[in-house]
Motif scaffolding. Structure first.
Motif, PDB file in Angstrom:
ATOM      1  N   LYS A 177      17.165  -3.150 -10.220  1.00 16.22           N
ATOM      2  CA  LYS A 177      16.714  -1.792  -9.942  1.00 16.22           C
ATOM      3  C   LYS A 177      18.047  -1.061  -8.890  1.00 16.22           C
ATOM      4  O   LYS A 177      18.055  -1.704  -7.869  1.00 16.22           O
ATOM      5  CB  LYS A 177      15.456  -1.402  -9.812  1.00 16.22           C
ATOM      6  CG  LYS A 177      15.090  -0.163  -8.718  1.00 16.22           C
ATOM      7  CD  LYS A 177      13.784   0.076  -8.738  1.00 16.22           C
ATOM      8  CE  LYS A 177      13.604   1.318  -7.626  1.00 16.22           C
ATOM      9  NZ  LYS A 177      11.966   1.720  -7.482  1.00 16.22           N
ATOM     10  N   GLY A 234      15.745   5.369 -10.014  1.00 17.46           N
ATOM     11  CA  GLY A 234      14.894   5.959 -10.822  1.00 17.46           C
ATOM     12  C   GLY A 234      14.793   5.464 -12.119  1.00 17.46           C
ATOM     13  O   GLY A 234      13.944   5.277 -12.944  1.00 17.46           O
ATOM     14  N   ASP A 292      13.091   2.356 -13.044  1.00 19.06           N
ATOM     15  CA  ASP A 292      11.357   2.685 -12.953  1.00 19.06           C
ATOM     16  C   ASP A 292      10.831   3.070 -14.323  1.00 19.06           C
ATOM     17  O   ASP A 292      10.091   2.574 -14.897  1.00 19.06           O
ATOM     18  CB  ASP A 292      11.105   3.529 -11.797  1.00 19.06           C
ATOM     19  CG  ASP A 292      11.266   3.248 -10.449  1.00 19.06           C
ATOM     20  OD1 ASP A 292      10.880   1.983 -10.112  1.00 19.06           O
ATOM     21  OD2 ASP A 292      11.953   3.751  -9.609  1.00 19.06           O
ATOM     22  N   ILE A 337      13.549   8.207   1.394  1.00 17.98           N
ATOM     23  CA  ILE A 337      13.773   6.862   0.478  1.00 17.98           C
ATOM     24  C   ILE A 337      14.673   7.291  -0.310  1.00 17.98           C
ATOM     25  O   ILE A 337      14.353   8.064  -1.097  1.00 17.98           O
ATOM     26  CB  ILE A 337      12.461   6.433  -0.003  1.00 17.98           C
ATOM     27  CG1 ILE A 337      11.304   6.203   1.057  1.00 17.98           C
ATOM     28  CG2 ILE A 337      12.982   5.029  -0.604  1.00 17.98           C
ATOM     29  CD1 ILE A 337      10.109   5.928   0.460  1.00 17.98           C
ATOM     30  N   THR A 338      15.894   6.821  -0.323  1.00 21.67           N
ATOM     31  CA  THR A 338      17.002   7.498  -1.135  1.00 21.67           C
ATOM     32  C   THR A 338      18.259   6.464  -1.088  1.00 21.67           C
ATOM     33  O   THR A 338      18.667   5.651  -0.239  1.00 21.67           O
ATOM     34  CB  THR A 338      17.460   8.949  -0.564  1.00 21.67           C
ATOM     35  OG1 THR A 338      18.361   9.447  -1.472  1.00 21.67           O
ATOM     36  CG2 THR A 338      18.004   8.874   0.783  1.00 21.67           C
ATOM     37  N   ARG A 339      18.808   6.860  -2.348  1.00 18.25           N
ATOM     38  CA  ARG A 339      20.321   6.472  -2.382  1.00 18.25           C
ATOM     39  C   ARG A 339      21.070   7.047  -1.397  1.00 18.25           C
ATOM     40  O   ARG A 339      20.924   8.559  -1.466  1.00 18.25           O
ATOM     41  CB  ARG A 339      21.015   6.651  -3.774  1.00 18.25           C
ATOM     42  CG  ARG A 339      20.428   5.667  -4.864  1.00 18.25           C
ATOM     43  CD  ARG A 339      21.113   5.773  -6.160  1.00 18.25           C
ATOM     44  NE  ARG A 339      20.822   7.167  -6.824  1.00 18.25           N
ATOM     45  CZ  ARG A 339      21.414   8.075  -7.158  1.00 18.25           C
ATOM     46  NH1 ARG A 339      22.596   8.011  -6.708  1.00 18.25           N
ATOM     47  NH2 ARG A 339      21.096   8.981  -7.835  1.00 18.25           N
ATOM     48  N   LYS A 370      21.706  13.914  -2.819  1.00 18.04           N
ATOM     49  CA  LYS A 370      20.429  13.859  -2.061  1.00 18.04           C
ATOM     50  C   LYS A 370      20.270  14.785  -0.894  1.00 18.04           C
ATOM     51  O   LYS A 370      19.481  14.881  -0.150  1.00 18.04           O
ATOM     52  CB  LYS A 370      20.053  12.251  -1.791  1.00 18.04           C
ATOM     53  CG  LYS A 370      20.071  11.423  -3.023  1.00 18.04           C
ATOM     54  CD  LYS A 370      18.949  11.830  -3.878  1.00 18.04           C
ATOM     55  CE  LYS A 370      18.901  10.901  -5.215  1.00 18.04           C
ATOM     56  NZ  LYS A 370      17.824  11.270  -6.039  1.00 18.04           N
ATOM     57  N   LEU A 392      15.051   5.190   4.624  1.00 16.12           N
ATOM     58  CA  LEU A 392      15.404   4.091   4.359  1.00 16.12           C
ATOM     59  C   LEU A 392      16.340   4.489   3.138  1.00 16.12           C
ATOM     60  O   LEU A 392      16.080   5.202   2.278  1.00 16.12           O
ATOM     61  CB  LEU A 392      14.146   3.581   3.683  1.00 16.12           C
ATOM     62  CG  LEU A 392      14.363   2.355   2.621  1.00 16.12           C
ATOM     63  CD1 LEU A 392      15.126   1.065   3.190  1.00 16.12           C
ATOM     64  CD2 LEU A 392      13.131   1.775   2.050  1.00 16.12           C
ATOM     65  N   GLY A 393      17.548   3.820   3.378  1.00 17.03           N
ATOM     66  CA  GLY A 393      18.589   4.285   2.249  1.00 17.03           C
ATOM     67  C   GLY A 393      19.916   3.420   2.185  1.00 17.03           C
ATOM     68  O   GLY A 393      20.105   2.504   3.319  1.00 17.03           O
ATOM     69  N   GLY A 450      19.460  -0.105   3.790  1.00 15.78           N
ATOM     70  CA  GLY A 450      19.392  -1.295   3.076  1.00 15.78           C
ATOM     71  C   GLY A 450      18.644  -1.028   2.040  1.00 15.78           C
ATOM     72  O   GLY A 450      18.078   0.124   1.791  1.00 15.78           O
ATOM     73  N   TYR A 451      18.045  -1.797   1.237  1.00 11.87           N
ATOM     74  CA  TYR A 451      17.015  -1.728   0.153  1.00 11.87           C
ATOM     75  C   TYR A 451      15.696  -2.488   0.407  1.00 11.87           C
ATOM     76  O   TYR A 451      16.078  -3.764   0.338  1.00 11.87           O
ATOM     77  CB  TYR A 451      17.965  -1.931  -1.313  1.00 11.87           C
ATOM     78  CG  TYR A 451      17.062  -1.621  -2.499  1.00 11.87           C
ATOM     79  CD1 TYR A 451      16.898  -0.241  -3.113  1.00 11.87           C
ATOM     80  CD2 TYR A 451      15.950  -2.647  -2.938  1.00 11.87           C
ATOM     81  CE1 TYR A 451      16.216  -0.162  -4.278  1.00 11.87           C
ATOM     82  CE2 TYR A 451      15.158  -2.339  -4.066  1.00 11.87           C
ATOM     83  CZ  TYR A 451      15.332  -0.947  -4.452  1.00 11.87           C
ATOM     84  OH  TYR A 451      14.614  -0.729  -5.621  1.00 11.87           O
ATOM     85  N   SER A 452      14.719  -1.769   0.363  1.00  6.85           N
ATOM     86  CA  SER A 452      13.473  -2.570   0.434  1.00  6.85           C
ATOM     87  C   SER A 452      12.471  -1.846  -0.053  1.00  6.85           C
ATOM     88  O   SER A 452      11.906  -0.893   0.143  1.00  6.85           O
ATOM     89  CB  SER A 452      13.335  -2.624   1.963  1.00  6.85           C
ATOM     90  OG  SER A 452      11.703  -3.315   2.393  1.00  6.85           O
ATOM     91  N   GLY A 495      13.453  13.045 -10.043  1.00  6.55           N
ATOM     92  CA  GLY A 495      13.021  12.451  -8.645  1.00  6.55           C
ATOM     93  C   GLY A 495      11.710  11.716  -8.863  1.00  6.55           C
ATOM     94  O   GLY A 495      10.712  12.431  -9.309  1.00  6.55           O
ATOM     95  N   LEU A 496      11.566  10.788  -8.035  1.00  4.64           N
ATOM     96  CA  LEU A 496      10.359   9.911  -8.095  1.00  4.64           C
ATOM     97  C   LEU A 496       9.874   9.746  -6.910  1.00  4.64           C
ATOM     98  O   LEU A 496       8.535   9.673  -6.877  1.00  4.64           O
ATOM     99  CB  LEU A 496      10.723   8.556  -8.640  1.00  4.64           C
ATOM    100  CG  LEU A 496      11.121   8.518 -10.040  1.00  4.64           C
ATOM    101  CD1 LEU A 496      11.618   6.951 -10.609  1.00  4.64           C
ATOM    102  CD2 LEU A 496      10.086   8.885 -11.095  1.00  4.64           C
TER     103      LEU A 496
HETATM  104  P1  ADP Z   1      17.691   8.359  -8.087  1.00  3.42           P
HETATM  105  O1  ADP Z   1      17.283   7.287  -9.419  1.00  3.42           O
HETATM  106  O2  ADP Z   1      18.361   9.491  -8.070  1.00  3.42           O
HETATM  107  O3  ADP Z   1      17.955   7.269  -6.981  1.00  3.42           O
HETATM  108  P2  ADP Z   1      14.691   8.859  -7.902  1.00  3.42           P
HETATM  109  O4  ADP Z   1      13.847   9.444  -7.023  1.00  3.42           O
HETATM  110  O5  ADP Z   1      14.407   9.038  -9.356  1.00  3.42           O
HETATM  111  O6  ADP Z   1      16.124   8.815  -7.654  1.00  3.42           O
HETATM  112  O7  ADP Z   1      14.392   7.184  -7.855  1.00  3.42           O
HETATM  113  C1  ADP Z   1      14.608   6.508  -6.792  1.00  3.42           C
HETATM  114  C2  ADP Z   1      13.869   5.038  -6.788  1.00  3.42           C
HETATM  115  O8  ADP Z   1      14.777   4.018  -6.267  1.00  3.42           O
HETATM  116  C3  ADP Z   1      12.403   5.313  -6.180  1.00  3.42           C
HETATM  117  O9  ADP Z   1      11.601   4.366  -6.830  1.00  3.42           O
HETATM  118  C4  ADP Z   1      12.748   4.951  -4.871  1.00  3.42           C
HETATM  119  O10 ADP Z   1      11.488   4.145  -4.226  1.00  3.42           O
HETATM  120  C5  ADP Z   1      13.893   3.911  -4.993  1.00  3.42           C
HETATM  121  N1  ADP Z   1      14.553   3.823  -3.936  1.00  3.42           N
HETATM  122  C6  ADP Z   1      15.579   4.563  -3.495  1.00  3.42           C
HETATM  123  N2  ADP Z   1      16.452   3.974  -2.647  1.00  3.42           N
HETATM  124  C7  ADP Z   1      15.590   2.934  -1.953  1.00  3.42           C
HETATM  125  C8  ADP Z   1      15.908   1.922  -1.116  1.00  3.42           C
HETATM  126  N3  ADP Z   1      16.764   2.137  -0.222  1.00  3.42           N
HETATM  127  N4  ADP Z   1      15.026   0.769  -1.134  1.00  3.42           N
HETATM  128  C9  ADP Z   1      14.074   0.940  -1.747  1.00  3.42           C
HETATM  129  N5  ADP Z   1      13.646   1.536  -2.853  1.00  3.42           N
HETATM  130  C10 ADP Z   1      14.474   2.815  -2.937  1.00  3.42           C
END
Ligand code: ADP
Ligand code: GLC
Length: 492
Positions: A18, A21, A24, A303-305, A310, A332-333, A359-361, A385-386
């Motif tokens: 992953k 989103g 997901d 929580i984001t890329r 964003k 977190l990103g 980081g990713y967590s 957006g999730l």
């Molecule tokens: P996008 O797909 O544009 O990145 P979404 O909001 O649709 O945005 O989905 C992002 C998904 O990735 C969510 O499930 C979010 O919790 C997860 N996520 C994003 N960045 C991180 C991170 N750094 N660590 C853990 N989960 C993350």
């Protein structure tokens, strides 16, 4: 009608691999569709993380040379997921991010890596696997968007499945040099306006949007936005011309994974009747990120890329608010190194007030949802957006830009929604830092009115955010497409 058989083809899938989103959605949709009588299997690349997660894997097809090396197709299970895995080590046996190498750049052979995936999806659509002959092949984003091109420009007289493409993000278009046409095993006749040609390049997404039988995107508002000049990212004309084939279906949430009542990641489980237990999660979050242990502070989580999409530049601009309002920020990103550095610097300059984890967590993502009072989504554009959906489920109030799926999923605390007692969060528009600051201040003011706040929390937590309703829409779409093709006499 017989049970629709659908092949979903996708470049990432939760919980195996992953980056956002897309995974997901790809991971949750098949299970939700089962309840609607749709048999969905998912074709994914055999990245190391995928290969390591398979429960049973049985080789069902071999390719002597798939775009430069030998490959196999495995029929496999991973948990509840019925997978077809393209095991092509020369393309996918690379650790880490599925799209980007250790140097931070796209893998140089991404056209071939995802072209091979799309070609295999098309072949399965044509009937390559007698044990699973799909009525519909469903592509997601640019990585798999060449599927209808392989079907359209392949040898005549073969079986043709119906095709659907879902746009999760129009910003990623997959454009590659025209001289790759041969390597991608596409014939010269495909390099036309009605085919894969896109401003002199090979356009993966362009081909999918041009040639698919149906186009969906992940919210109704984004479906409208991408048909407008200012927000169509160059595809608005094409999408307007094909608008009767385009629908917006708002994503659901995997409510098994996102469930505060039995979430294994969080300090204390809770539900709509035990919201006071959020205090323990808040304290745990403050402690984990080195914030001042103040129960009265409003924690804004994100929580984001880390990408331009964003709106992190706006977050940096509203930081002075932290002094006016009793607020803390948790972020977190990972992603853009420049944004990473700026966010780290902001955290260093305001210790105790801002906690940044680069980081990713998964674990921390859940803890932020459970411990934050508001969740920020100030995106410049957002197909769905999730994280705002997770927030609704966890009793954190979303503060969102009024765009795309954010506009469709949050009921803004405007006067009428407050009078009716139905608000679930805060929207701002236009998408700029002044409007964002205004919405955050409004949230900070309301935060002191615990009765109103509690009503808004429970409004969100009561909402059905699951895949139940979206799955019905996708199932209806597949059935409509299958019938339409029968009526046209092109059914497979
Ligand atoms: P996008 O797909 O544009 O990145 P979404 O909001 O649709 O945005 O989905 C992002 C998904 O990735 C969510 O499930 C979010 O919790 C997860 N996520 C994003 N960045 C991180 C991170 N750094 N660590 C853990 N989960 C993350
Ligand atoms: C994309 C979009 C996001 C959407 C996700 C799943 O990554 O940026 O808005 O929620 O796909 O559809």
């Amino acid at each position: 009608m017989t049970e629709p058989r659908v092949l979903s083809v996708v470049s990432e899938i939760y919980p195996l691999i992953k980056t956002g989103g897309l995974a997901d959605v790809a991971g949750a949709l098949p299970g939700a569709l089962r309840a609607e009588g749709v048999d969905m299997r998912t074709l994914v690349p055999g990245y190391p993380a995928v290969m390591a997660a398979l429960d049973h894997a049985e080789p069902i097809q071999t390719f002597r040379n798939l775009f430069g090396g030998p490959a196999r197709l495995l029929s496999a299970k991973a948990g509840d997921l019925n997978l077809l895995v393209l095991d092509a080590p020369h393309l996918y046996a690379r650790p880490g991010n599925p799209y980007i190498g250790p140097d931070g750049l796209d893998w140089p052979d991404n056209a071939l890596r995802f072209g091979a995936l799309a070609k295999t999806g098309a072949e399965i659509g044509k009937g390559m696997l007698p044990q699973f002959v799909p009525h519909v092949v469903h592509a997601h984003d640019w990585q798999t968007a060449l599927i209808p091109a392989y079907l359209r420009f392949g040898p005549k007289g073969q079986r043709m499945p119906g095709t659907v493409i879902t746009i999760h993000n129009l910003a990623f278009q997959g454009r590659f040099p025209a001289d790759l046409l041969n390597a991608l095993e596409l014939p010269p006749k495909s390099f036309v306006f009605d085919g894969v040609e896109h401003y002199g390049l090979i356009g993966f997404l362009k081909a999918g949007l041009q040639l698919s039988d149906r186009i969906t995107t992940v919210s109704p508002t984004y479906a409208a936005e991408i048909q407008r000049d200012e927000t169509g990212m160059g595809f608005d004309g094409l999408l307007r011309a094909r608008s009767w084939r385009l629908t917006g279906i708002l994503n659901g949430l995997n409510t098994n994974v996102w469930s505060p009542a039995d979430d294994p990641h969080i300090a204390l489980n809770y539900d709509i009747d035990t919201l006071s237990a959020r205090a323990a999660n808040k304290a745990a979050l403050q402690e984990a990120l080195g914030l001042d242990l103040r129960p009265d502070a409003m924690i804004a989580g994100m929580i984001t890329r880390l990408s331009d999409q964003k709106g992190l530049d706006m977050l940096l601009e509203v930081l002075p608010l932290l002094f006016q309002e009793n607020m803390q920020i948790v972020l977190l990103g990972s992603g853009d190194p420049d944004l990473e550095a700026k966010l780290r610097a902001a955290a260093d300059s305001l210790p105790g007030r801002i906690g940044v984890h680069i980081g990713y967590s998964e674990t921390l993502a859940h803890r932020i949802q459970a411990g934050s009072d508001v969740i920020l989504v100030p995106s410049r554009f957002e197909p769905c957006g999730l994280t705002q959906l997770c927030a609704l489920r966890y009793g954190a109030l979303p503060v969102v830009a009024r765009v795309g799926g954010l506009a469709d999923s949050i009921i803004d605390a405007n006067d009428m929604a407050m009078a009716a007692g139905v608000a679930t969060g805060f929207q701002f528009s236009p998408v700029n830092s002044d409007a964002f600051a205004w919405a955050l201040s409004k949230a900070a003011t309301l935060f002191h009115d615990q009765a109103v706040w509690r009503t808004m929390q429970t409004n969100g937590m009561k909402s059905d955010l699951s895949w139940r309703i979206p799955a019905k829409r996708y199932a209806a779409l597949y059935r409509e497409l299958i019938l339409a093709r029968k009526a046209e006499g092109v059914a497979a």
